[in-house]
Design a protein around this motif. Structure first.
Motif, PDB file in Angstrom:
ATOM      1  N   ALA A   1       3.525  65.327  94.218  1.00 17.28           N
ATOM      2  CA  ALA A   1       3.613  66.745  93.851  1.00 17.28           C
ATOM      3  C   ALA A   1       5.048  67.229  93.863  1.00 17.28           C
ATOM      4  O   ALA A   1       5.410  68.130  93.147  1.00 17.28           O
ATOM      5  N   SER A   2       5.872  66.653  94.713  1.00 17.22           N
ATOM      6  CA  SER A   2       7.245  67.150  94.850  1.00 17.22           C
ATOM      7  C   SER A   2       8.220  66.144  94.273  1.00 17.22           C
ATOM      8  O   SER A   2       8.434  65.092  94.821  1.00 17.22           O
ATOM      9  N   SER A   3       8.793  66.521  93.159  1.00 11.28           N
ATOM     10  CA  SER A   3       9.639  65.609  92.411  1.00 11.28           C
ATOM     11  C   SER A   3      10.805  65.022  93.182  1.00 11.28           C
ATOM     12  O   SER A   3      11.183  63.896  92.929  1.00 11.28           O
ATOM     13  N   PRO A   4      11.442  65.712  94.124  1.00 10.24           N
ATOM     14  CA  PRO A   4      12.639  65.154  94.716  1.00 10.24           C
ATOM     15  C   PRO A   4      12.419  63.837  95.429  1.00 10.24           C
ATOM     16  O   PRO A   4      13.330  63.032  95.532  1.00 10.24           O
ATOM     17  N   TYR A   5      11.189  63.608  95.956  1.00  8.78           N
ATOM     18  CA  TYR A   5      10.940  62.373  96.673  1.00  8.78           C
ATOM     19  C   TYR A   5      11.219  61.153  95.798  1.00  8.78           C
ATOM     20  O   TYR A   5      11.513  60.076  96.277  1.00  8.78           O
ATOM     21  N   LEU A   6      11.026  61.330  94.500  1.00  8.36           N
ATOM     22  CA  LEU A   6      11.089  60.187  93.605  1.00  8.36           C
ATOM     23  C   LEU A   6      12.246  60.304  92.635  1.00  8.36           C
ATOM     24  O   LEU A   6      12.215  59.748  91.557  1.00  8.36           O
ATOM     25  N   SER A   7      13.286  61.026  93.010  1.00  4.66           N
ATOM     26  CA  SER A   7      14.329  61.358  92.045  1.00  4.66           C
ATOM     27  C   SER A   7      15.255  60.203  91.727  1.00  4.66           C
ATOM     28  O   SER A   7      15.988  60.263  90.775  1.00  4.66           O
ATOM     29  N   ARG A   8      15.309  59.201  92.542  1.00  2.77           N
ATOM     30  CA  ARG A   8      16.351  58.214  92.343  1.00  2.77           C
ATOM     31  C   ARG A   8      15.929  57.149  91.352  1.00  2.77           C
ATOM     32  O   ARG A   8      14.836  56.641  91.389  1.00  2.77           O
TER      33      ARG A   8
ATOM     34  N   PHE B   1      21.601  61.024  94.194  1.00  4.38           N
ATOM     35  CA  PHE B   1      21.964  60.240  93.013  1.00  4.38           C
ATOM     36  C   PHE B   1      22.132  61.176  91.825  1.00  4.38           C
ATOM     37  O   PHE B   1      23.236  61.443  91.385  1.00  4.38           O
ATOM     38  N   GLN B   2      21.015  61.709  91.340  1.00  6.30           N
ATOM     39  CA  GLN B   2      21.119  62.716  90.283  1.00  6.30           C
ATOM     40  C   GLN B   2      21.653  64.025  90.831  1.00  6.30           C
ATOM     41  O   GLN B   2      22.476  64.689  90.206  1.00  6.30           O
ATOM     42  N   VAL B   3      21.128  64.428  91.971  1.00  5.02           N
ATOM     43  CA  VAL B   3      21.579  65.640  92.650  1.00  5.02           C
ATOM     44  C   VAL B   3      21.997  65.235  94.056  1.00  5.02           C
ATOM     45  O   VAL B   3      21.201  64.687  94.815  1.00  5.02           O
ATOM     46  N   LYS B   4      23.252  65.504  94.398  1.00  4.65           N
ATOM     47  CA  LYS B   4      23.803  65.035  95.662  1.00  4.65           C
ATOM     48  C   LYS B   4      23.885  66.160  96.694  1.00  4.65           C
ATOM     49  O   LYS B   4      23.861  67.342  96.350  1.00  4.65           O
ATOM     50  N   LYS B   5      23.999  65.743  97.946  1.00 10.73           N
ATOM     51  CA  LYS B   5      24.157  66.741  99.006  1.00 10.73           C
ATOM     52  C   LYS B   5      25.422  67.567  98.793  1.00 10.73           C
ATOM     53  O   LYS B   5      25.457  68.749  99.130  1.00 10.73           O
ATOM     54  N   GLU B   6      26.435  66.937  98.206  1.00 13.33           N
ATOM     55  CA  GLU B   6      27.664  67.685  97.925  1.00 13.33           C
ATOM     56  C   GLU B   6      27.405  68.803  96.913  1.00 13.33           C
ATOM     57  O   GLU B   6      28.039  69.863  96.965  1.00 13.33           O
ATOM     58  N   ASP B   7      26.463  68.556  95.965  1.00  8.46           N
ATOM     59  CA  ASP B   7      26.120  69.600  95.001  1.00  8.46           C
ATOM     60  C   ASP B   7      25.480  70.785  95.706  1.00  8.46           C
ATOM     61  O   ASP B   7      25.761  71.946  95.381  1.00  8.46           O
ATOM     62  N   VAL B   8      24.597  70.496  96.661  1.00  4.41           N
ATOM     63  CA  VAL B   8      23.956  71.558  97.436  1.00  4.41           C
ATOM     64  C   VAL B   8      25.010  72.359  98.199  1.00  4.41           C
ATOM     65  O   VAL B   8      24.994  73.592  98.217  1.00  4.41           O
TER      66      VAL B   8
ATOM     67  N   ILE C   1      27.894  71.410  88.663  1.00  2.00           N
ATOM     68  CA  ILE C   1      26.666  71.120  89.401  1.00  2.00           C
ATOM     69  C   ILE C   1      25.593  70.665  88.412  1.00  2.00           C
ATOM     70  O   ILE C   1      25.632  71.025  87.240  1.00  2.00           O
ATOM     71  N   PRO C   2      24.623  69.865  88.865  1.00  2.00           N
ATOM     72  CA  PRO C   2      23.476  69.536  88.018  1.00  2.00           C
ATOM     73  C   PRO C   2      22.368  70.558  88.226  1.00  2.00           C
ATOM     74  O   PRO C   2      22.233  71.138  89.300  1.00  2.00           O
ATOM     75  N   PHE C   3      21.589  70.800  87.179  1.00  7.08           N
ATOM     76  CA  PHE C   3      20.473  71.735  87.282  1.00  7.08           C
ATOM     77  C   PHE C   3      19.289  71.181  86.503  1.00  7.08           C
ATOM     78  O   PHE C   3      19.435  70.740  85.359  1.00  7.08           O
ATOM     79  N   LYS C   4      18.117  71.205  87.146  1.00  5.30           N
ATOM     80  CA  LYS C   4      16.887  70.750  86.494  1.00  5.30           C
ATOM     81  C   LYS C   4      15.971  71.956  86.278  1.00  5.30           C
ATOM     82  O   LYS C   4      15.382  72.469  87.232  1.00  5.30           O
TER      83      LYS C   4
END
Length: 996
Positions: free
Chosen positions: A25-32, A155-162, A178-181
């Motif tokens: 259900a939550s996309s970030p878990y599988l983002s890499r 990878f796609q969105v990094k902690k540095e981006d946050v 920054i990346p944005f989805k």
């Protein structure tokens, strides 16, 4: 190497789904994305790859749970979906079990309880960070932050981006990337057809590269509303809607069939049939979720659209803006959008609008203020006690015009007014309860009954609503606002002024000239300023009940006093959705609009995008034979030269009630405060004040006529289509069968001879100048959407293929055919090219021979000789609609670079997306100050390796005349450089997908 789906892989996925329902259900878990051993390293550090999360998310979202509880899409079996993405599953299933624990912000995943027990779902909590910087962030930036946290995979969105977003106050001035989805993508048919053409063509390219064509599929929900094709051919008739729709289908049957094929060939794509409404109004009234609940994961709705007025949804508190079709296609395919973290202008509203002042008057005032302030590339966020005085529709009107004031967004955070609108438009009580609970819990809700913590903005503006006065804008630009009381004097100044944005250079002795003619057997006359088109149209105003019903009240009062619009004024009413028709009928006001000639002509954009249809032949002849500066008054958002109609040189934006008033007056050369509009049935003069409704009158009719049941009944039936749409038969194949003889849908040449290896960076050597422009060249100038001129290269092409002139249709309707669109590039009849020394029109000089040719013919001569071309331009190059063909067309003409004083945000991005180099002159310099004539040959010195280029670096340009100057390379992010290295964004996506 990929293997086909098997029962074991299906059962493996099924067991994972059962074991980890929240995981999927939550996309970030599988983002890499894990590269295979043979995969090459990313080309630059900004590399973004298709995420596995998006692929898996498509399994769970093929039948999305819409916020309003209606499932529009046909169920697709889970097994068939698994088969489609099985290669990805085979590649990554060994990694799945541990990925949930890898999410950098898993500790912030928080439960949202229901008041009566249980939970709405889980969400990534911003308050749980306990970071005082987040408390001070603008609401619009908080939405970017939540997305980055949720999608963070390092990878796609990094902690540095946050961290960059959390530290927005310090980082935003530094133009950080920054990346944005976005949560979803929105299309209309003019931009949607080329997007689907590109997707179909990308599938073919994948096949040719020996990869799986089914990898080309939208991985987020994509909604396409067919609203740009209807034209105002028939008006002043009870049968106008059906007659115009019949003609619409005759002209566009092939396009519509292609889109219907796309809705079945691609997953996650919904097509709303023609005749349903304008895309942005449908988005506002129905598609907008405000908050997604995807199998228990809650997150804010966000959207990018291939129409610049996607920003209208910002009025609903949904972050949305326009992007180029090329960029949208990449977002559909799971690529994160790379964007510069924007500054945010805080716009404080106070006070209350005076009686008789409309939302349109307000938005034209705001547009002028923000254009003067300078907000290009920024967010604008509205706040203050005046917010409570604005209806949701008023807010949407202001948000809609963001492209006209230059901002990426004009954002209104969700508050009680938003929730009331959601209930009005038929969203369920449970859904609204969930939306409010989530937004309050995540500090994304504004409650003006509570003390307001001061937020930090990049800059500040303030407007007392009481200072807004009735106004219109024109005659050629949306931000050229004219107070109504000054309109007559301003008009006469425009007649006197030299040709320009505020001038027509009409000699004094000709300004009172009268052109007399016969119209349908009765005497008629036109003067400079005579209104020949009066159109209630456009997404900007047709979603706003107060101004639509206000127009009806003006028509009613005028009819009762005996005033009548002259029959040679082409009047039309194009509602943004079926709801408008329902409340106009409920109020009893539609009959008065009909009496004044404002019969409903169709449900679409019509006049606002140039689909105004032909003027009566006698009217057209009177204009052309007497060189009359005829006027159009429309409730639209754009009035650039040549856009509304080729024969209306003066085009004014006005509220719907003012459109009716000017139609009654028959001229823009009038002082409404002093001069009568006409003579009533009692022989007495009728003035503007006699027909203008009060704010209270409008509010009363809105209250009694706009009902929730209207929205529910309209949208329950919206995807049922109509008999003509339902009768379209389309093939079931997932690869499109191109018809080489089609003049509507043609296989574009973008990917011919494409290999897996990128072509690399290309400089420009000894290029000729194809066109030399001044300021404010719009995408309408570069790639017009309106009529195809009978003497143009596109017309010649169509005639050679047996198309009658009456069947030319518009450029916008033929965007699926690259051969037509290449010929239509720079085909605007009002374009001004300095190489022609003042002559207006779509021609240029072929520099080597000195011949004057059509732009297309000159470009083909250069291409045949193997010679590159460039374009010189002034400020705001590419302003206007987010039109991908304004970049695709120049690329097909062989243009390698554009050197301008400044670019419109979306257009600059589109140029990079098509492999064209955008360069900016240094501050204080332009072609004129540098002594460039356009007759030189230009060499642009770019490093041969993409890793040696940096965003915004200096680049040297030299000419064969000995001049040398420095420009700024407007690759604004490292990701854009990667696109350029691949020859464009779509080749970049194809190569990366093919290698997975």
């Amino acid at each position: 190497m990929y293997i086909s789906a098997s029962s074991s892989s299906s059962s493996t996925l099924s067991s994972i789904l059962r074991a980890r329902p929240r995981l999927f259900a939550s996309s970030p878990y599988l983002s890499r994305t894990f590269a295979s051993p043979s995969s090459p390293p990313p080309p630059v550090s900004g590399y973004r790859s298709l995420s596995f999360s998006s692929a898996v998310r498509s399994l769970r979202c093929s039948v999305p749970r819409w916020s309003h509880g209606v499932d529009w899409r046909s169920p697709i079996s889970l097994r068939s979906q698994i088969r489609a993405v099985a290669p990805v599953i085979e590649q990554f299933q060994r990694k799945i079990a541990t990925m949930a624990s890898e999410h950098p912000f898993k500790a912030h995943l928080t439960s949202l309880p229901k008041p009566g027990g249980g939970e709405f779902g889980k969400f990534y909590s911003l308050p749980s960070f306990n970071d005082p910087r987040i408390e001070k962030l603008p609401y619009s930036i908080r939405i970017l932050l939540e997305s980055a946290i949720r999608n963070c995979d390092n990878f796609q969105v990094k902690k540095e981006d946050v961290e960059k977003i959390i530290d927005w106050e310090n980082t935003s001035p530094n133009q950080v990337e920054i990346p944005f989805k976005p949560a979803r993508v929105l299309l209309q048919d003019f931009t949607g057809v080329p997007a689907v053409v590109d997707l179909a063509c990308m599938r073919d390219a994948m096949n040719k590269l020996g990869s799986d064509s089914n990898k080309i599929n939208p991985l987020v929900p994509v909604d396409l509303v067919i609203d740009h094709s209807v034209q105002v051919d028939v008006t002043r008739s009870e049968n106008a809607v059906q007659a115009n729709m019949d003609l619409e289908f005759q002209r566009n049957k092939e396009r519509f069939a292609f889109l219907k094929w796309g809705s079945t060939a691609f997953r996650n794509m919904l097509v709303v049939p023609p005749g349903s409404g304008i895309v942005h109004q449908v988005n506002l009234e129905y598609l907008g979720r405000v908050v997604f609940n995807t199998e228990g994961l809650l997150y804010p709705d966000s959207v990018v659209g291939t129409d610049s007025h996607t920003t209208m949804i910002d009025g609903l508190g949904v972050a949305g803006w326009g992007v180029g079709g090329i960029e949208a296609e990449s977002a559909m395919l799971g690529q994160p959008m790379s964007m510069v973290l924007p500054g945010v202008v805080g716009f404080k509203l106070s006070g209350k609008l005076h009686n008789g002042v409309t939302a349109t008057d307000l938005v034209l005032t705001v547009t002028q203020m923000l254009r003067k302030h300078g907000v290009v590339g920024k967010f604008v966020e509205f706040y203050g006690e005046g917010m409570g005085e604005l209806s949701l529709a008023d807010r949407a009107t202001i948000a809609n015009m963001s492209p006209e004031y230059g901002a990426t967004m004009g954002f209104f955070p969700v508050d009680r007014v938003t929730l009331q609108y959601l209930k009005l438009t038929g969203r369920s009580d449970e859904t609204v309860e969930m939306i409010e609970a989530y937004l309050r819990a995540n500090k994304l809700f504004v409650d003006y009954n509570e003390p307001q913590l001061e937020r930090v903005y990049s800059s500040y503006l303030q407007l007392d609503l009481a200072d807004v006065e009735p106004c219109i804008s024109g005659p050629k630009r949306p931000h050229d606002r004219v107070p109504l009381k000054e309109m007559k004097s301003d008009w006469h100044a425009c007649l006197d002024n030299k040709v320009g944005f505020k001038g027509f250079a009409i000699p004094k002795e000709e300004q009172e000239k009268v052109a007399k003619f016969s119209f349908q057997g009765q005497p008629a006359e036109l003067k400079h300023g005579s209104v020949v088109i009066a159109a209630i149209t456009s997404c900007t105003n047709t979603s706003n009940p107060s101004v639509m019903l206000g127009a009806g009240l003006v028509a009613k009062k005028a009819s009762e006093l005996g005033l009548q619009v002259k029959p040679w004024v082409k009047t039309s009413l194009a509602p943004g959705s079926g709801v408008v028709t329902k409340y106009l009928l409920q109020s009893g006001l539609q009959k008065y609009l009909n009496q004044q000639g404002f019969n409903i002509v169709g449900y679409g954009c019509t006049t606002c995008i140039g689909n105004s249809g032909d003027l009566d032949e006698t009217v057209a002849a009177a204009i052309t034979e007497n060189d009359v500066v005829a006027a159009a008054v429309l409730s639209g958002n754009r009035n650039f030269e040549g856009r509304v109609h080729p024969l209306t040189r003066a085009n004014y934006l006005a509220s719907p009630p003012l459109v009716v008033a000017y139609a009654l007056a028959g001229t823009v050369d009038i002082d409404f405060n002093k001069e009568p509009i006409g003579t009533g049935k009692d022989g007495k003069s009728v003035y503007f004040r006699d027909i203008w409704p009060t704010t209270e009158e409008i509010a009363e009719v809105v209250q009694s006529s706009v009902l929730p049941s209207m929205f529910k009944s309209t949208y329950e039936a919206i995807t049922k289509g109509n008999p003509m749409w339902n009768d379209l038969s389309v093939p079931t194949a997932t690869l499109y069968s191109w018809d080489p003889n089609s003049t509507y849908i043609h296989e574009p040449p973008y990917f011919k001879n494409m290999t897996l290896d990128p072509p690399g960076v290309h400089g420009v050597k000894d290029a000729y100048c194809l066109l030399n422009f001044g300021d404010s060249i719009t995408t309408d100038h570069i790639s017009p959407a309106g009529s195809i001129h009978k003497d143009s290269p596109a017309a010649k092409f169509l005639i050679e293929r047996g198309t009658d002139r009456k069947d030319f249709n518009s450029y916008g309707s033929r965007r699926g055919n690259d051969e037509v669109m290449a010929r239509g590039t720079f085909a605007n009849i009002r374009i001004v090219n300095k190489l022609l020394n003042g002559e207006v029109g779509p021609k240029t000089v072929h520099v080597p021979t000195g011949e004057k040719l059509s732009v297309f013919d000159a470009a083909m001569r250069y291409k045949t000789a193997g010679q590159d071309t460039i374009i010189l331009a002034g400020a705001e190059y590419g302003s206007g609609s987010s039109r991908d063909w304004a970049a695709k067309g120049p690329m097909l003409l062989g243009v390698k670079a554009v050197i301008a004083k400044s670019f419109e945000r979306i257009h600059r991005s589109n140029l990079v997306g098509m492999g064209i180099v955008p360069l900016c002159f240094k501050a204080g310099e332009d072609a004129d100050t540098l002594g460039l004539t356009g007759h030189e040959r230009y060499t642009i010195d770019l490093p041969s390796n993409v890793s040696d280029i940096r965003p915004g670096q200096d680049v040297t340009v030299t000419t064969d005349s000995g001049k040398s100057f420095t420009c700024i390379a407007r690759f604004d992010t490292e990701v854009e450089l990667s696109y350029f290295n691949h020859g464009g964004i779509l080749p970049y996506v194809i190569r990366n997908l093919a290698k997975q």
